[in-house]
Enzyme design. Sequence first.
Site, PDB file in Angstrom:
ATOM      1  N   GLY A  89     -11.470  -1.834   2.897  1.00  0.00           N
ATOM      2  CA  GLY A  89     -10.290  -1.704   4.122  1.00  0.00           C
ATOM      3  C   GLY A  89     -10.710  -0.449   4.596  1.00  0.00           C
ATOM      4  O   GLY A  89     -11.583   0.115   4.272  1.00  0.00           O
ATOM      5  N   ASP A  90      -9.649  -0.132   5.128  1.00  0.00           N
ATOM      6  CA  ASP A  90      -9.424   1.289   6.087  1.00  0.00           C
ATOM      7  C   ASP A  90      -9.227   2.503   5.316  1.00  0.00           C
ATOM      8  O   ASP A  90      -9.420   3.434   5.656  1.00  0.00           O
ATOM      9  CB  ASP A  90      -8.341   0.996   7.133  1.00  0.00           C
ATOM     10  CG  ASP A  90      -7.109   0.703   6.399  1.00  0.00           C
ATOM     11  OD1 ASP A  90      -6.811  -0.414   5.897  1.00  0.00           O
ATOM     12  OD2 ASP A  90      -5.952   1.622   6.518  1.00  0.00           O
ATOM     13  N   GLY A 140      -6.591  -3.714   7.585  1.00  0.00           N
ATOM     14  CA  GLY A 140      -7.748  -2.999   7.337  1.00  0.00           C
ATOM     15  C   GLY A 140      -8.853  -2.946   8.718  1.00  0.00           C
ATOM     16  O   GLY A 140      -9.205  -2.026   9.264  1.00  0.00           O
ATOM     17  N   ARG A 179     -14.903  -6.883  -0.573  1.00  0.00           N
ATOM     18  CA  ARG A 179     -14.326  -6.187   0.891  1.00  0.00           C
ATOM     19  C   ARG A 179     -13.514  -4.892   0.451  1.00  0.00           C
ATOM     20  O   ARG A 179     -12.964  -4.612  -0.229  1.00  0.00           O
ATOM     21  CB  ARG A 179     -13.266  -7.413   1.436  1.00  0.00           C
ATOM     22  CG  ARG A 179     -12.512  -6.810   2.835  1.00  0.00           C
ATOM     23  CD  ARG A 179     -11.232  -6.227   2.322  1.00  0.00           C
ATOM     24  NE  ARG A 179     -10.512  -6.132   3.419  1.00  0.00           N
ATOM     25  CZ  ARG A 179      -9.311  -5.213   3.693  1.00  0.00           C
ATOM     26  NH1 ARG A 179      -8.665  -4.555   2.561  1.00  0.00           N
ATOM     27  NH2 ARG A 179      -8.528  -5.174   4.765  1.00  0.00           N
ATOM     28  N   THR A 201       0.912  -0.958  -0.021  1.00  0.00           N
ATOM     29  CA  THR A 201      -0.038   0.019  -0.027  1.00  0.00           C
ATOM     30  C   THR A 201       1.021   1.168   0.153  1.00  0.00           C
ATOM     31  O   THR A 201       1.773   1.135   0.397  1.00  0.00           O
ATOM     32  CB  THR A 201      -0.968   0.024   1.254  1.00  0.00           C
ATOM     33  OG1 THR A 201      -1.635  -1.206   1.202  1.00  0.00           O
ATOM     34  CG2 THR A 201      -1.559   1.129   1.503  1.00  0.00           C
ATOM     35  N   THR A 228      -1.254   1.526   7.311  1.00  0.00           N
ATOM     36  CA  THR A 228      -1.345   0.598   6.507  1.00  0.00           C
ATOM     37  C   THR A 228      -1.367  -0.606   7.568  1.00  0.00           C
ATOM     38  O   THR A 228      -1.043  -0.528   8.827  1.00  0.00           O
ATOM     39  CB  THR A 228       0.184   0.592   5.925  1.00  0.00           C
ATOM     40  OG1 THR A 228       0.282  -0.809   5.229  1.00  0.00           O
ATOM     41  CG2 THR A 228       1.333   0.721   6.727  1.00  0.00           C
ATOM     42  N   GLY A 229      -1.689  -1.744   7.009  1.00  0.00           N
ATOM     43  CA  GLY A 229      -1.577  -2.855   7.781  1.00  0.00           C
ATOM     44  C   GLY A 229      -2.986  -3.538   7.561  1.00  0.00           C
ATOM     45  O   GLY A 229      -3.985  -3.231   6.706  1.00  0.00           O
TER      46      GLY A 229
END
Length: 274
Positions: A183-184, A206, A181, A153, A203-204
């Site tokens: 994410g964050d 989500g 899906r 990302t 990052t990571g």
Amino acid sequence: MVALILHTGVGSRIIKKDIEKVRQKLIEKISETGLNMLRGGEDALDVVEKIINIMESSGLFNAGIGSVVQSDGRQRMDAGIMSSDLRCGAVAGVSDIKFPISIARKIIDTTNSICLIGDYAREFGRKYKIPEISKKNSDVKGQSTTNKFIGNTVGAVVLDQNGKLTTGTSTGGLFKALAGRIGDCPMIGAGIYANQFGGASCTGIGEDIIKTTLARYAIFQVEQGYSAQEAANRSIDYFKNTTQSVAGIIILTKNGEYGISHNGKHMNWKYSID
Ligand code: ASP
């Protein structure tokens, strides 16, 4: 004064040193480009969009054309952008778009909405001629599953000459995630946040970043008087203790101070100030 911090994705597996080096060189080069734009007086929002565009169109990151695929074999990208004046835009689950962050940016400039999804986001992008990924270009799309930069990302926070901060993040999400899906990254307060005190990009995993509203949590620490580095450390400690998951965060404050923390095995980043 101008400042900029750029990051790639946090990874939970150890990667080869030479790959990490290549990645680092790349983001240092992009960072220099961004810094020159800022020195030339460009607006923070423009600089974040342009440097993220470089990464989205490179095919070397998990964003734009290099995005990983979801469980049905299709790329669906998320991106979000927000400035210290609280103006923000995002796209979620958009396919076939080269510059997802540019759609997010156009939402800010032309609508009262914040986030557009899927086909609606793509149609909106078409209206403004945001470049698409050529369907014929299977070489480029195919990279997403074999790309050695997989999982990366991209995000940035910049401070321009007028004291405006902008943060932005763009991603293809998690490899083979459930189709549809999100994410964050497009969720304001989770993957990104900015206000008059500072800006953050995450990052990571989500889902866990959303549960902990990590970017907003981090900027709240800055508001409480913690330095950018203390805020980053406190955020990752809180995240780890609450979720036992993996994340990374970068912060830039209105004074140009930066903070970076992660609990993965690696995360590339570059901070520059002038
Ligand atoms: N946070 C992103 C997501 O969950 C993935 C990443 O940072 O690599 O969609």
